[in-house]
Scaffold this motif. Sequence first.
Motif, PDB file in Angstrom:
ATOM      1  N   PRO A   1      -0.929  -5.296   7.843  1.00 42.29           N
ATOM      2  CA  PRO A   1       0.294  -5.688   6.864  1.00 42.29           C
ATOM      3  C   PRO A   1      -0.205  -7.193   6.427  1.00 42.29           C
ATOM      4  CG  PRO A   1       0.144  -6.548   9.427  1.00 42.29           C
ATOM      5  CD  PRO A   1      -0.217  -5.441   9.879  1.00 42.29           C
ATOM      6  N   ILE A   2       0.102  -7.143   5.502  1.00 42.17           N
ATOM      7  CA  ILE A   2       0.354  -8.217   4.258  1.00 42.17           C
ATOM      8  C   ILE A   2       0.406  -9.302   5.334  1.00 42.17           C
ATOM      9  CG2 ILE A   2       0.783  -9.312   1.642  1.00 42.17           C
ATOM     10  CD1 ILE A   2       1.586  -6.350   0.859  1.00 42.17           C
ATOM     11  N   HIS A   3      -0.748 -10.205   5.336  1.00 44.88           N
ATOM     12  CA  HIS A   3      -0.817 -11.385   5.800  1.00 44.88           C
ATOM     13  C   HIS A   3      -1.624 -12.350   5.163  1.00 44.88           C
ATOM     14  CE1 HIS A   3      -4.121  -9.459   6.533  1.00 44.88           C
ATOM     15  NE2 HIS A   3      -5.214 -10.683   7.135  1.00 44.88           N
ATOM     16  N   LEU A   4      -1.523 -13.823   5.149  1.00 43.54           N
ATOM     17  CA  LEU A   4      -1.511 -14.780   4.731  1.00 43.54           C
ATOM     18  C   LEU A   4      -3.520 -14.952   4.920  1.00 43.54           C
ATOM     19  CD1 LEU A   4       0.439 -17.964   4.306  1.00 43.54           C
ATOM     20  CD2 LEU A   4       0.017 -16.240   2.040  1.00 43.54           C
ATOM     21  N   LEU A   5      -4.359 -15.140   4.005  1.00 42.36           N
ATOM     22  CA  LEU A   5      -5.862 -15.272   4.683  1.00 42.36           C
ATOM     23  C   LEU A   5      -5.765 -17.002   4.723  1.00 42.36           C
ATOM     24  CD1 LEU A   5      -7.444 -13.531   1.676  1.00 42.36           C
ATOM     25  CD2 LEU A   5      -7.713 -12.893   3.949  1.00 42.36           C
TER      26      LEU A   5
END
Length: 575
Positions: free
Chosen positions: A2-6
Amino acid sequence: MPIHLLPIDVIHTIAAGEVIDSLGAVVRELCENAIDADASRITVSLFPDRWRIRVADNGIGIGLADLQQAATAHSTSKIDDREDLFQITSLGFRGEALHSLAQLANLEIYSRPRDSCDGWHLVYNHQGEVIQQREVAIAPGTAIDVVDLFGEWAARREGLPNLNCQLRQVQNIIYHLALCHPHIGWTIQQQHRPWFQIIGSKTPQQIIPQLLPKIRVDDLQHVEIEMRSDVLKLALEELYAGKYDGVMKPPDGDAHIQLTLGLPDRCHRHRLDWVKVAVNGRIVRSPELEQTIVSRMARTLPRDRYPVCFLHLQIPPHYIDWNRHPAKVEIYLQHVEYWQSQVAVAIDRALNLQADELEQSTHTSRIGKLLAVAEQQGAYHIPQRSIINDGDGLGLLELRAVGQVLNTYIVAEHADGLWLVEQHIAHERVLYEQISSAWQLLPLEPPIVLSHLSERQIEQLQQISIAIDPFGEGLWAIRTAPAPLLMREDIAAAITELSLGGDLQAAQVAVACRCAIRNGTPLSLPEMQSLLDRWQRTRNPRTCPHGRPIYLSFKESSLARSFRRHWVIGKSHGI
């Protein structure tokens, strides 16, 4: 996934990789900082096997408080707010170079401000924080050590070009900086051994021969054009009259154009690798300006040769947006059409034979008649209609025809020596510029009939708009022809020549060459003088449309040396 913060360390590593991607990028960033620091001497030391670079300068230096913050993220002394991004006057401004270097290598800085007796040595960790600080005795200026570049990124090192390629990139970067900032002296070392050196000078005219050893200073012409802010504003408003919707923002400074051009009769290149454009101190890619240079030099160089040219625009900063490329090699340049027109003017001025090219001590004759004057009654008379006269107010050289050699070369004297001018190609240059500016096809009465033309020849004549019709089996009627050919007896041969290939420009060159005075034709003194005067007024008087040099000059000083006129008479007689 899923889209997540790096993670923040990954974000910083990616950003660092955009700014620093090679040894050359390290050299570029550190040298630009040195130039911003008002350095007049820069030393670059390279240790490629250890991935180590050191850049030292004699600039204004950095104080201790600034050194402690220099390698932190987004820190800079060159901009304060958003508006400053549209008023960039320095080479570095993003505040990422030193922080990126700290992330990718071991970073150390030595510095002492010019107005201080205290020098400091600081060592930084990979977050840009100071981990060691001590006072040192050093000269004013700054030295930055970058050690073990990409040491923790083995894959990055393996993916880079080999070290020889990277060293060539470093050399090109320094060459470009030296061209843009000619007053700076450069010393470049490899493994503590001298690699090359560039001596600072006033203009790029003295720098280019250090970079291209086969070129001499005299092979180049340097031109500068100044434009005051009020004149620049009026010129832009006139250029965009009726088609500029926005409000013309008044320039906040003057504009300055520097052009250093290789004279086409003396130097040129096999490749298009030395047409270089700089804007406000940095070499950039500008296809529009590069094309202006190449097209303006068309028909002045030999076939398949390219110009040597360095163009430097110094213009108000709000006309430029540097935020197009991380390395700042591409920009958005406003009003590019106007700058193209000014570049064309600068090139024309560089190619002109102006009186100020000579050592102007006096305009009186020094050397008298050098050869016997040709017969007053020549067999060939130059028709006035065949000579272009597009003088632009520039003073002509005071060339005075004094004779003719082998009915081929016009001998002309002036205040500083003598010239030999090849009459055929000088006249060819005159005719070509007239024909290209006023190309005209006129009807032929009666038409010229040609036979045995191939389909390709017919297509070629049609391509340059010559009217051609079938006139029986294997015959073709030519119904129009270029105006200069109408009265010629060899018009059929000329049309056949035009059918053999080339674009419109090549056709114009062929017509000019055919109509020009032939070598071996005797000319009277008035005819020679008329040709000299009109040839000087051409836009590109140095070479013919094929790229051959038109004249050969001999300065009086070199003639004096040849005849040993500097000797004392008594000594020369053995007294």
